[in-house]
Design an enzyme around this catalytic site. Structure first.
Site, PDB file in Angstrom:
ATOM      1  N   LYS A  20       0.872  -1.187   0.000  1.00 59.65           N
ATOM      2  CA  LYS A  20       0.000   0.000   0.000  1.00 59.65           C
ATOM      3  C   LYS A  20       0.900   1.225   0.000  1.00 59.65           C
ATOM      4  CE  LYS A  20      -3.377   2.235   3.083  1.00 59.65           C
ATOM      5  NZ  LYS A  20      -4.254   2.820   2.090  1.00 59.65           N
ATOM      6  N   THR A  23      -2.500   6.831   0.064  1.00 60.93           N
ATOM      7  CA  THR A  23      -3.701   6.938   0.891  1.00 60.93           C
ATOM      8  C   THR A  23      -4.499   8.112   0.355  1.00 60.93           C
ATOM      9  OG1 THR A  23      -4.593   7.089   3.144  1.00 60.93           O
ATOM     10  CG2 THR A  23      -2.611   8.378   2.683  1.00 60.93           C
ATOM     11  N   GLU A  73      -3.348   0.775  -3.588  1.00 58.22           N
ATOM     12  CA  GLU A  73      -3.962   0.577  -2.259  1.00 58.22           C
ATOM     13  C   GLU A  73      -4.064  -0.893  -1.902  1.00 58.22           C
ATOM     14  OE1 GLU A  73      -5.417   2.478   0.157  1.00 58.22           O
ATOM     15  OE2 GLU A  73      -5.943   4.419  -0.703  1.00 58.22           O
TER      16      GLU A  73
HETATM   17  C1  LIG Z   1      -8.947   9.361  10.414  1.00 55.78           C
HETATM   18  C2  LIG Z   1      -8.895   8.816   9.006  1.00 55.78           C
HETATM   19  O1  LIG Z   1      -9.541   9.301   8.110  1.00 55.78           O
HETATM   20  N1  LIG Z   1      -8.088   7.761   8.805  1.00 55.78           N
HETATM   21  C3  LIG Z   1      -7.873   7.044   7.662  1.00 55.78           C
HETATM   22  C4  LIG Z   1      -8.327   7.416   6.410  1.00 55.78           C
HETATM   23  C5  LIG Z   1      -8.023   6.594   5.354  1.00 55.78           C
HETATM   24  N2  LIG Z   1      -7.323   5.470   5.569  1.00 55.78           N
HETATM   25  C6  LIG Z   1      -7.020   4.565   4.461  1.00 55.78           C
HETATM   26  C7  LIG Z   1      -8.183   3.784   4.009  1.00 55.78           C
HETATM   27  C8  LIG Z   1      -7.825   3.518   2.563  1.00 55.78           C
HETATM   28  O2  LIG Z   1      -6.887   2.517   2.423  1.00 55.78           O
HETATM   29  C9  LIG Z   1      -7.142   4.776   2.173  1.00 55.78           C
HETATM   30  C10 LIG Z   1      -8.045   5.700   1.438  1.00 55.78           C
HETATM   31  O3  LIG Z   1      -8.699   6.578   2.238  1.00 55.78           O
HETATM   32  O4  LIG Z   1      -6.584   5.324   3.356  1.00 55.78           O
HETATM   33  C11 LIG Z   1      -6.889   5.122   6.805  1.00 55.78           C
HETATM   34  O5  LIG Z   1      -6.232   4.076   6.986  1.00 55.78           O
HETATM   35  N3  LIG Z   1      -7.164   5.917   7.830  1.00 55.78           N
END
Ligand SMILES: CC(=O)Nc1ccn([C@H]2C[C@H](O)[C@@H](CO)O2)c(=O)n1
Length: 102
Positions: A20, A23, A73
């Site tokens: 990954k 994000t 991802e």
């Molecule tokens: C607090 C918050 O928003 N935390 C997050 C947001 C996104 N992710 C991850 C989930 C997906 O893999 C990607 C895309 O948003 O990022 C996360 O781990 N924590």
């Protein structure tokens, strides 16, 4: 020392093995700059687990997400869209944060 960004615990192993590398976040987490080195923790416990370096931060809408983003991802495109919509209901403007593991 405080962490700079958090990820849900379930993504930790994929990040640590380099599966990954992006994000997708909303505007509140779009302030990172190319070259920034960020301490990464788990969202659930804020436990530090690695440091990443920012490669790019690029605006994107949900409709513009592609199979390439999903690959970065380590999930399918439909799973990625569902994860993002679950985390950010009613939001359509995001930022792709591309990073490398230090
Ligand atoms: C607090 C918050 O928003 N935390 C997050 C947001 C996104 N992710 C991850 C989930 C997906 O893999 C990607 C895309 O948003 O990022 C996360 O781990 N924590």
């Amino acid at each position: 020392m405080q962490n700079d960004i958090t990820f849900y615990q379930r993504f930790k192993s994929d990040i640590l093995v380099g599966l990954k590398v992006i994000t997708i976040r909303d505007r509140s987490e779009s302030h990172f700059k190319v070259g920034d080195k960020l301490r990464v923790g788990t969202f659930e416990t804020d436990e530090y687990f690695c440091t990443i370096k920012i490669i790019s931060v690029t605006p994107i809408t949900l409709e513009q997400l592609t199979e390439e983003h999903a690959k970065q991802e380590n999930m399918t495109l439909s799973d990625l869209k569902k994860v993002i919509s679950d985390i950010y209901p009613n939001e359509n403007h995001f930022f792709v944060i591309h990073f490398s593991l230090l």
